[in-house]
Write an enzyme that holds these catalytic residues in place. Structure first.
Site, PDB file in Angstrom:
ATOM      1  N   ASP A 203       0.297  -1.170   0.495  1.00  0.00           N
ATOM      2  CA  ASP A 203       0.003   0.130  -0.074  1.00  0.00           C
ATOM      3  C   ASP A 203       0.933   1.186   0.021  1.00  0.00           C
ATOM      4  OD1 ASP A 203      -1.662   1.719   0.508  1.00  0.00           O
ATOM      5  OD2 ASP A 203      -2.715   1.201   1.653  1.00  0.00           O
ATOM      6  N   ALA A 259     -12.960  -8.761  -1.578  1.00  0.00           N
ATOM      7  CA  ALA A 259     -14.722  -8.725  -0.906  1.00  0.00           C
ATOM      8  C   ALA A 259     -14.532  -7.081  -0.795  1.00  0.00           C
ATOM      9  CB  ALA A 259     -14.474  -9.297   0.519  1.00  0.00           C
ATOM     10  N   ALA A 260     -13.598  -6.589  -2.111  1.00  0.00           N
ATOM     11  CA  ALA A 260     -13.398  -5.125  -2.357  1.00  0.00           C
ATOM     12  C   ALA A 260     -14.676  -4.290  -2.923  1.00  0.00           C
ATOM     13  CB  ALA A 260     -11.899  -4.714  -2.075  1.00  0.00           C
ATOM     14  N   ARG A 261     -13.638  -4.344  -4.064  1.00  0.00           N
ATOM     15  CA  ARG A 261     -14.607  -3.609  -5.275  1.00  0.00           C
ATOM     16  C   ARG A 261     -14.150  -4.627  -6.487  1.00  0.00           C
ATOM     17  NH1 ARG A 261     -17.310  -1.674  -2.527  1.00  0.00           N
ATOM     18  NH2 ARG A 261     -17.679   0.546  -2.311  1.00  0.00           N
ATOM     19  N   GLU A 290     -22.789  -6.076 -11.637  1.00  0.00           N
ATOM     20  CA  GLU A 290     -23.507  -6.239 -10.134  1.00  0.00           C
ATOM     21  C   GLU A 290     -25.263  -6.144 -10.391  1.00  0.00           C
ATOM     22  OE1 GLU A 290     -22.398  -5.443  -6.281  1.00  0.00           O
ATOM     23  OE2 GLU A 290     -19.608  -6.294  -6.837  1.00  0.00           O
ATOM     24  N   HIS A 310     -22.399  -9.327  -2.915  1.00  0.00           N
ATOM     25  CA  HIS A 310     -22.189  -8.521  -1.721  1.00  0.00           C
ATOM     26  C   HIS A 310     -22.403  -8.437  -0.859  1.00  0.00           C
ATOM     27  CE1 HIS A 310     -20.292  -3.935  -3.262  1.00  0.00           C
ATOM     28  NE2 HIS A 310     -20.186  -4.418  -2.218  1.00  0.00           N
ATOM     29  N   LEU A 311     -22.381  -8.654   0.187  1.00  0.00           N
ATOM     30  CA  LEU A 311     -22.430  -9.952   1.644  1.00  0.00           C
ATOM     31  C   LEU A 311     -21.712  -8.688   2.314  1.00  0.00           C
ATOM     32  CD1 LEU A 311     -23.956 -12.736   1.435  1.00  0.00           C
ATOM     33  CD2 LEU A 311     -25.562 -10.998   1.260  1.00  0.00           C
ATOM     34  N   GLY A 312     -20.561  -8.718   2.606  1.00  0.00           N
ATOM     35  CA  GLY A 312     -18.948  -8.040   3.197  1.00  0.00           C
ATOM     36  C   GLY A 312     -19.707  -6.709   4.649  1.00  0.00           C
TER      37      GLY A 312
END
Length: 344
Positions: A203, A259-261, A290, A310-312
């Site tokens: 990062d 689980a981000a984008r 989506e 997309h349930l995170g």
């Protein structure tokens, strides 16, 4: 302020109007707020573009009606705060969106109408981090596939996953690379470190101490990672961050978790990598489009992928946190204090 704050709590089936009302009442006990509750259809009804805003419930008329008596405050997750709504609500002074970003608000129009807009960052960081670890474990140990064989097909052939060739990886001593080290990525790093994984982080914007080995480049991270998990924001710079070239740098048989984008990953390249064995598995909660189209190649790779819609961020605690963060902003506004999370 000696008169009650008049609020429209435009909730939905996740952030319930009653949760917003409860949080507002706790934040502003004397005098208690005058709350008008409005129930929107999400997620049982789909969201999408409404007029000029994105990701909103198609409810301009009900929202205008709810605000029609000059209410000063709107707290919502999915209501469409469009130019039309703002123009029809001259008493409105504050909009608080129970999300990480107010994509359902026309910010330019809000400024023009002298309406302050606040939001609720960090509401789902813990939930998304936990979900990411769950996806990773499910992919590494083939848990959904084994469940489908036994519970769905009543077959004991899941025992194949006990063979050396097909048995999964364990987290202890596993080199795991995290791409992004914000609110979610940092939590995932701590959780994986507790499992004994060899955590590495790329990062370029992260400052200070991290839980794991900081890698100088994305390529260096990919070459050393048996698993990668994505936690970067979606920007023009990061769209398609992981494509065919990047996937080819991973050790053969690696695992990808996102689980981000969805658009962080080139989905066609991902499917190619799964098909040819470059990746042994992937776990995805977000997708390039989506809902995931019925013709997606991912459905044909079900033995190698874990797919969730997309349930995170779907936990009861997230909804409750969002309502509390929003109520705190309303309290600051009512007391004349600076907002904590405002965009205009």
């Amino acid at each position: 302020m000696n008169t009650p704050v008049r609020v429209v709590a435009a909730g939905d089936h996740f952030v319930l109007p009653a949760l917003i009302t409860r949080a507002l009442t706790a934040e502003l006990p004397e005098p208690p707020p005058d709350v008008r509750e409005l129930m929107l259809g999400w997620p049982l009804e789909p969201f999408g573009p409404v007029a000029e805003v994105r990701e909103a419930s198609d409810a301009e008329n009900p929202l205008i009606d709810a605000l029609s008596d000059g209410r000063e405050v709107l707290v919502t997750q999915m209501a469409p705060v469009t130019e039309r709504v703002l123009a029809a609500s001259p008493g409105l002074r504050l909009v608080v969106v129970c999300r990480g970003g107010p994509v359902n608000v026309n910010l330019d129009a809000a400024q023009l109408h002298d309406v302050r807009v606040c939001y609720a960052p960090g509401r789902n960081a813990a939930a998304t981090a936990e979900f990411t670890v769950g996806l990773l474990l499910a992919a590494l140990r083939r848990i959904p596939q084994a469940h489908d064989l036994l519970a769905g097909q009543r077959s004991w052939q899941g025992a194949t996953y006990y063979t050396h060739e097909h048995s999964g990886l364990e987290l202890e001593d596993l080199p795991v690379g995290l791409i992004g080290y914000g609110a979610v990525g940092s939590r995932v790093a701590r959780a994986l470190a507790a499992f004994g994984a060899q955590v590495m982080v790329y990062d370029p914007y992260a400052r200070g101490e991290i839980h794991g080995l900081r890698m100088p480049t994305l390529d260096a991270l990919l070459r050393r990672s048996r698993v990668i998990t994505l936690h970067a924001r979606l920007t023009p710079e990061t769209r398609g961050l992981i494509g065919a070239r990047e996937l080819a740098l991973l050790p053969r048989g690696a695992v990808l978790v996102n689980a981000a984008r969805g658009p962080l990953v080139d989905e066609e390249a991902l499917c190619d990598a799964l098909a040819d064995g470059t990746l042994s598995a992937a776990a995805l909660d977000t997708f390039a489009r989506e809902p995931l189209p019925a013709g997606s190649r991912l459905f044909g790779l079900a033995d190698r992928v874990v797919l969730t819609p997309h349930l995170g961020g779907a936990s009861q605690a997230v909804a409750e946190k969002a309502a509390r963060i929003a109520a705190a902003e309303v309290g600051r506004w009512a007391r004349g204090e600076p907002p904590a999370h405002a965009l205009c």
